[in-house]
Design a protein around this motif. Sequence first.
Motif, mmCIF file in Angstrom:
data_model
loop_
_atom_site.group_PDB
_atom_site.id
_atom_site.type_symbol
_atom_site.label_atom_id
_atom_site.label_comp_id
_atom_site.label_asym_id
_atom_site.label_seq_id
_atom_site.Cartn_x
_atom_site.Cartn_y
_atom_site.Cartn_z
ATOM 1 N N LEU A 36 -27.263 -5.216 19.364
ATOM 2 C CA LEU A 36 -28.721 -5.075 19.504
ATOM 3 C C LEU A 36 -29.282 -6.145 20.448
ATOM 4 O O LEU A 36 -30.138 -5.857 21.295
ATOM 5 C CB LEU A 36 -29.381 -5.153 18.114
ATOM 6 C CG LEU A 36 -30.896 -5.037 18.076
ATOM 7 C CD1 LEU A 36 -31.385 -3.745 18.736
ATOM 8 C CD2 LEU A 36 -31.394 -5.067 16.631
ATOM 9 N N THR A 39 -28.470 -5.082 23.854
ATOM 10 C CA THR A 39 -29.341 -3.959 24.257
ATOM 11 C C THR A 39 -30.714 -4.483 24.681
ATOM 12 O O THR A 39 -31.260 -4.066 25.708
ATOM 13 C CB THR A 39 -29.505 -2.957 23.075
ATOM 14 O OG1 THR A 39 -28.228 -2.451 22.746
ATOM 15 C CG2 THR A 39 -30.422 -1.812 23.436
ATOM 16 N N MET A 40 -31.267 -5.405 23.880
ATOM 17 C CA MET A 40 -32.609 -5.925 24.201
ATOM 18 C C MET A 40 -32.580 -6.706 25.506
ATOM 19 O O MET A 40 -33.490 -6.609 26.329
ATOM 20 C CB MET A 40 -33.137 -6.788 23.043
ATOM 21 C CG MET A 40 -33.512 -5.944 21.829
ATOM 22 S SD MET A 40 -34.465 -6.833 20.576
ATOM 23 C CE MET A 40 -33.206 -7.844 19.848
ATOM 24 N N TYR A 50 -39.946 -2.260 28.564
ATOM 25 C CA TYR A 50 -39.557 -3.397 27.707
ATOM 26 C C TYR A 50 -39.700 -4.729 28.432
ATOM 27 O O TYR A 50 -39.876 -5.772 27.799
ATOM 28 C CB TYR A 50 -38.138 -3.194 27.149
ATOM 29 C CG TYR A 50 -38.132 -2.160 26.049
ATOM 30 C CD1 TYR A 50 -38.856 -2.369 24.884
ATOM 31 C CD2 TYR A 50 -37.438 -0.966 26.188
ATOM 32 C CE1 TYR A 50 -38.889 -1.406 23.882
ATOM 33 C CE2 TYR A 50 -37.462 -0.003 25.188
ATOM 34 C CZ TYR A 50 -38.193 -0.229 24.036
ATOM 35 O OH TYR A 50 -38.236 0.706 23.042
ATOM 36 N N THR A 59 -35.621 -12.497 22.092
ATOM 37 C CA THR A 59 -34.711 -11.445 21.625
ATOM 38 C C THR A 59 -33.333 -12.028 21.257
ATOM 39 O O THR A 59 -32.631 -11.472 20.417
ATOM 40 C CB THR A 59 -34.528 -10.356 22.698
ATOM 41 O OG1 THR A 59 -34.090 -10.968 23.899
ATOM 42 C CG2 THR A 59 -35.817 -9.611 22.967
ATOM 43 N N LEU A 68 -35.793 -9.172 12.940
ATOM 44 C CA LEU A 68 -36.243 -8.015 13.725
ATOM 45 C C LEU A 68 -37.743 -7.774 13.557
ATOM 46 O O LEU A 68 -38.395 -7.180 14.414
ATOM 47 C CB LEU A 68 -35.431 -6.792 13.249
ATOM 48 C CG LEU A 68 -35.237 -5.600 14.161
ATOM 49 C CD1 LEU A 68 -34.829 -5.989 15.563
ATOM 50 C CD2 LEU A 68 -34.198 -4.662 13.556
ATOM 51 N N SER A 295 -33.495 1.344 16.166
ATOM 52 C CA SER A 295 -33.233 0.566 17.381
ATOM 53 C C SER A 295 -31.855 0.986 17.873
ATOM 54 O O SER A 295 -30.864 0.857 17.139
ATOM 55 C CB SER A 295 -33.209 -0.931 17.082
ATOM 56 O OG SER A 295 -34.460 -1.344 16.579
ATOM 57 N N ILE A 305 -36.240 0.385 21.161
ATOM 58 C CA ILE A 305 -36.233 -0.780 20.266
ATOM 59 C C ILE A 305 -37.344 -0.603 19.235
ATOM 60 O O ILE A 305 -38.511 -0.491 19.577
ATOM 61 C CB ILE A 305 -36.515 -2.098 21.054
ATOM 62 C CG1 ILE A 305 -35.683 -2.181 22.330
ATOM 63 C CG2 ILE A 305 -36.345 -3.321 20.158
ATOM 64 C CD1 ILE A 305 -34.217 -2.360 22.140
ATOM 65 N N ARG A 306 -36.955 -0.598 17.973
ATOM 66 C CA ARG A 306 -37.900 -0.440 16.850
ATOM 67 C C ARG A 306 -38.818 0.760 17.082
ATOM 68 O O ARG A 306 -40.044 0.656 17.031
ATOM 69 C CB ARG A 306 -38.712 -1.710 16.597
ATOM 70 C CG ARG A 306 -37.868 -2.923 16.261
ATOM 71 C CD ARG A 306 -38.672 -3.967 15.524
ATOM 72 N NE ARG A 306 -38.723 -3.753 14.089
ATOM 73 C CZ ARG A 306 -39.678 -4.232 13.292
ATOM 74 N NH1 ARG A 306 -40.684 -4.897 13.779
ATOM 75 N NH2 ARG A 306 -39.633 -4.017 11.992
#
Length: 443
Positions: A36, A39-40, A50, A59, A68, A295, A305-306
Amino acid sequence: MTDHPLGKWLNMRMDRAPELQPVSVQELQDWQFDRLRQTMFQAVRNCPFYHERLAGVQTGAVHTPADLEHIPFTTADDLRSGPENFLCASQDEVARAVTLASSGSSGPPKRLFFTAGDLERTIEFFQYGMSPMIKKDENILAILPDSRPGGVGSLFSESISLIGGETILPVNPSYISTLLNLLLDTHASCILGPAIQIHALARMLESKGITINHVRSVLLCWDVLPQASMQTISRVFDCEIFSHWGMTETCLGGGVDCCGGSGMHLREPDFFLEIINPATGKQVPDGHKGEIVISTISRRAMPLIRYRTGDVGCIMPGQCSCGLPLRRLGAVEGRLDDGIILPGGSRMDLNEFNNIILAQKDILDFTVEYQPDELALSFKLDVLPGSRPTPEVKQMLMEYHKIKQACDNHNLNISTRLAKQDGTIHSGFGKRSITVKPPKASV
Ligand SMILES: [Zn+2]
């Protein structure tokens, strides 16, 4: 200990030998958060959306579900307002784009993009998730849309052919008599599709007095699962009933039962799922219902994301008896936006109507329309040929406490009339919903 095919799949996705015992729940979560964070990092670097939304957010400090909570949500409106701003890969790498018209609003549609790799991972999940339900050389009747390359029907057929089975994709999901003939002709050992079609199929089989014994499993997917339909399906087919949850935003596959009624093991190598209180945005403990938020952790074309899905569900507490560390989603009961407020203030959602109306033996499907300014709630019933259950259905509705109160104290008017009576139903491949008619003045 587990020998479930999803255990092998999880190991392979985590770059471990397939035959090893799966990792623990905590090891899986740590691995997910590592993915994650990556990814962010990629999303902030490559997606205009983003880059802006997560500007100034740490992040790299997200190691637990509680961390999170500091990350802002992504909403369906964000997706509608500029889907291209979510692209993390070049247009050349996009193998499939899906456009989703917004139900009940005239806003712009959502668009989602997937690379070939994103679609491959979905085929893999379907393959291992379906393994307990179908064997080599067996047929599956799959009431799924889109047999074009990259569409859900096509991806699903590919996954079944990897098991050695054959997928039969009906062209029109509303022709229940045709579905019935296909089922009998192909001797399918598994039926997959939305609960409403399989419910109608079961009602029709029962009304014709046909008993079949070749269906070994039924997998219900793509829409809410009314209890009334589950009971009918389970009685008529007398076999194991599995559930699947997914949406285009999860790249179609999302979670599947390991055995009938176990709770749906989530596709954890591909996304991390949270349940939040939709009013406060705070995470709720396992076992509590709330809005499903995802996510993505492996999505290449378009990470989310979220992302607030609008679906309502809960994480089942504890670990499954099969031994898999994959968390389980309990039955998804509907969407936040599929309810209406009756005069007097009671909320009714589609699944409550389902459970009242689908319990009547002659009903195959129905539509419901609410007109608040006229205080009118009208139902159109698709019924078994030759039946006329309108008075009975009206009485069942009027006896339901919330509706009775709204009728007795606030002049709500209920009407029921027959619609399709020829073995077809109104529902197609799309999700069913309540139609709310705007006030006449604004039409
Ligand atoms: Zn399990």
